[in-house]
Design a protein around this motif. Structure first.
Motif, PDB file in Angstrom:
ATOM      1  N   VAL B 245       0.624  -1.369   0.165  1.00  0.00           N
ATOM      2  CA  VAL B 245      -0.076  -0.119  -0.036  1.00  0.00           C
ATOM      3  C   VAL B 245       0.899   1.324  -0.088  1.00  0.00           C
ATOM      4  O   VAL B 245       0.614   2.210  -0.790  1.00  0.00           O
ATOM      5  CB  VAL B 245      -1.163  -0.024   1.071  1.00  0.00           C
ATOM      6  N   TYR B 266      -6.481  12.295   3.337  1.00  0.00           N
ATOM      7  CA  TYR B 266      -6.043  10.930   3.226  1.00  0.00           C
ATOM      8  C   TYR B 266      -7.088  10.110   3.752  1.00  0.00           C
ATOM      9  O   TYR B 266      -7.291  10.088   5.012  1.00  0.00           O
ATOM     10  CB  TYR B 266      -4.595  10.504   3.928  1.00  0.00           C
ATOM     11  N   PHE B 268      -8.643   6.373   4.288  1.00  0.00           N
ATOM     12  CA  PHE B 268      -7.912   5.125   3.871  1.00  0.00           C
ATOM     13  C   PHE B 268      -9.166   4.197   4.600  1.00  0.00           C
ATOM     14  O   PHE B 268     -10.090   4.442   5.107  1.00  0.00           O
ATOM     15  CB  PHE B 268      -6.887   4.737   5.110  1.00  0.00           C
ATOM     16  N   HIS B 269      -9.086   3.003   3.787  1.00  0.00           N
ATOM     17  CA  HIS B 269     -10.115   1.731   3.944  1.00  0.00           C
ATOM     18  C   HIS B 269      -9.722   1.742   5.447  1.00  0.00           C
ATOM     19  O   HIS B 269      -8.493   1.603   6.130  1.00  0.00           O
ATOM     20  CB  HIS B 269      -9.609   0.818   3.391  1.00  0.00           C
ATOM     21  N   ASN B 276      -3.701   1.524   9.884  1.00  0.00           N
ATOM     22  CA  ASN B 276      -3.600   2.845   9.282  1.00  0.00           C
ATOM     23  C   ASN B 276      -2.708   3.595   9.982  1.00  0.00           C
ATOM     24  O   ASN B 276      -1.921   4.324   9.170  1.00  0.00           O
ATOM     25  CB  ASN B 276      -5.032   3.338   9.261  1.00  0.00           C
ATOM     26  N   ILE B 290      -6.256  12.501   8.566  1.00  0.00           N
ATOM     27  CA  ILE B 290      -6.475  11.054   8.176  1.00  0.00           C
ATOM     28  C   ILE B 290      -7.788  11.059   9.115  1.00  0.00           C
ATOM     29  O   ILE B 290      -7.984  10.747  10.077  1.00  0.00           O
ATOM     30  CB  ILE B 290      -5.550  10.186   8.454  1.00  0.00           C
ATOM     31  N   VAL B 305     -14.532   3.592   3.002  1.00  0.00           N
ATOM     32  CA  VAL B 305     -13.750   4.904   2.376  1.00  0.00           C
ATOM     33  C   VAL B 305     -14.797   5.951   2.059  1.00  0.00           C
ATOM     34  O   VAL B 305     -14.622   6.973   2.770  1.00  0.00           O
ATOM     35  CB  VAL B 305     -13.265   4.541   1.199  1.00  0.00           C
ATOM     36  N   SER B 326      -7.318   5.477  -0.393  1.00  0.00           N
ATOM     37  CA  SER B 326      -6.386   3.984  -0.438  1.00  0.00           C
ATOM     38  C   SER B 326      -7.302   2.983   0.152  1.00  0.00           C
ATOM     39  O   SER B 326      -7.993   3.062   1.295  1.00  0.00           O
ATOM     40  CB  SER B 326      -5.051   4.455   0.276  1.00  0.00           C
ATOM     41  N   TRP B 334      -5.823  -3.866  -4.251  1.00  0.00           N
ATOM     42  CA  TRP B 334      -5.529  -2.468  -3.843  1.00  0.00           C
ATOM     43  C   TRP B 334      -5.428  -1.643  -4.633  1.00  0.00           C
ATOM     44  O   TRP B 334      -5.238  -1.580  -5.896  1.00  0.00           O
ATOM     45  CB  TRP B 334      -4.413  -2.531  -2.867  1.00  0.00           C
ATOM     46  N   THR B 336      -5.518   2.961  -5.261  1.00  0.00           N
ATOM     47  CA  THR B 336      -5.332   4.354  -4.710  1.00  0.00           C
ATOM     48  C   THR B 336      -6.168   5.469  -5.806  1.00  0.00           C
ATOM     49  O   THR B 336      -5.889   5.182  -6.939  1.00  0.00           O
ATOM     50  CB  THR B 336      -3.862   4.586  -4.640  1.00  0.00           C
TER      51      THR B 336
END
Lengths: 74, 352
Positions: B245, B266, B268-269, B276, B290, B305, B326, B334, B336
């Protein structure tokens, strides 16, 4: 010398408070602090400190802290 | 090198729906001792999740979210030319759930409708698919409906997954507009790791049988599940994610000629807190950028997400924002994404 350092990092990763109880021969699965989540913490430590790629299989093959330390030397 | 690049296509509105039943993880103690549960919950940082009842499906969550989005934004249903339903918990093995939603939403028979079955990275994959369609000017508006009922997938007697997953559904309205500027997607796959996260039984390789339904102790920790439940080799997934990742994030930022500090957020999943924070630390990302929902909704697979954007960034798009997306998971896949969100209308989350 270096295994001592590894033991300290191991203790920090899986949150063993008393490092003194650990030695190379310690069977890490027997520790109270060990859980299935510890594997993730251990993998992160191996990646961060030793740049080693470790998966479930590699850890499953280990019994003692010495065995884990062996992975970092390979 | 599969990078997809689009111009002037983006998400103009979003909405989400979650079940009203809150699972307090500290009290999820039917199968494990209270102390053990506390230890796991403290470590993974997942305190609450939402579970649907036995008669509610992912499509019901998406339907509620879609009605809210259509109403809040006064969308003319005749202008919706495409709907894509993303899920691994569909209503039926056939037909595709998107068709059921086309009918329930009262959309015309001219609507293009199909499903995408992929896993945790699927919202980003889905965005790129729909952006691709939107390059065709005949498509005026498109809806991505992304829903999961992971509560129905995992064994409550398997510590590796019992405390992690939750249910939710979201909808994103995709339109063309010059304000969206450029967006980029990097999509990846590694089928050699298909056994890391899997539900083995119930497909055609390993059809449902008495054997697949039988609950078994599966490891030295005494975890119990059947082949009809999902399983996860947590350590291997983690090892894979921390390697691939960050590499993909760096790769796409370089391709888009953007520095990490240029991003406003950002997203993230939401797999677990530890993954994370580890990725953020590895890439030296500003953790205040984040947003997280893992503590209150758990891991909702592909929904996590967009749900995190809807839940945590609702008021943030009055000025344009650059957002890095991401996600990673089962497959392994995966993905992005680099997108711009500008005046994205986010509805209040609906509880059903």
């Amino acid at each position: 010398m270096e295994i001592k350092e590894f033991i300290e990092k191991f203790a920090e990763a899986i949150e063993v408070e008393e490092v003194e109880i650990l030695n190379a021969e310690t069977e890490f699965r027997e520790l109270d602090e060990w859980s299935s989540l510890s594997i993730m913490m251990l993998i992160a430590m191996m990646d961060e400190e030793y740049e080693k790629q470790v998966g479930d299989k590699e850890i499953k093959a280990c019994q003692t802290i010495q065995d884990l330390y062996g992975i970092t030397l390979s | 090198m599969a990078v997809l690049e689009f111009e002037n296509i983006g998400i103009s509105a979003m909405s989400g729906a979650v079940p009203k039943t809150v699972i307090n993880n500290y009290e999820y103690t039917k199968h494990f001792p209270v102390e053990q549960v506390k230890e796991v919950v403290d470590k993974i940082g997942i305190y609450e999740r939402r579970f649907v009842d036995s008669s509610t499906c992912a499509s019901d969550l998406c339907f509620a979210a879609a009605e809210k989005l259509i109403e809040d934004n006064q969308i003319d249903k005749n202008e919706i030319d495409l709907i894509v339903f993303i899920s691994q918990t569909p209503d039926y093995r056939m037909p595709a759930t998107s068709l059921l939603l086309q009918d329930r939403l009262g959309l015309s028979n001219k609507t293009i409708a199909f499903d995408i079955n992929l896993g945790c990275s699927a919202f980003i994959y889905g965005l790129s698919v729909v952006y691709g369609f939107m390059q065709n000017k005949n498509i005026r508006k498109a809806l991505i409906l992304d829903g999961e009922t992971r509560s129905k997938v995992y064994s409550p007697k398997d510590r590796q997954s019992a405390f992690i997953f939750g249910d939710a559904g979201v909808v994103a309205l995709i339109e063309r507009n010059e304000k969206f500027g450029k967006s980029y997607f990097s999509l990846n796959s590694d089928g050699s790791r298909s056994d890391l996260i899997m539900i083995k039984g119930g497909g055609y390789r390993c059809p449902s049988s008495l054997e697949t339904l039988e609950e078994k102790v599966v490891d030295e920790y005494g975890n119990i599940r059947s082949d009809e439940h999902g399983y996860m080799k947590g350590g291997d997934v983690f090892n894979f994610v921390i390697r691939e990742v960050p590499k993909d994030l760096k790769f796409l930022m370089k391709y888009a000629e953007m520095d990490k500090d240029e991003f406003d957020y950002y997203v993230f999943h939401q797999a677990n807190n530890f993954i994370n924070s580890y990725i953020a630390k590895k890439l030296k990302l500003d953790s205040t950028k984040i947003p997280a929902t893992i503590h209150k909704y758990g891991n909702t697979s592909s929904v996590s997400v967009p749900l995190t954007i809807i839940s945590e960034l609702k008021e943030q798009f009055t000025t344009p924002k650059k957002v890095l997306l991401s996600a990673f998971g089962v497959g392994m896949t995966w993905a992005t994404g680099v997108i711009n969100l500008d005046n994205c209308a986010i509805s209040e989350i609906v509880e059903i």
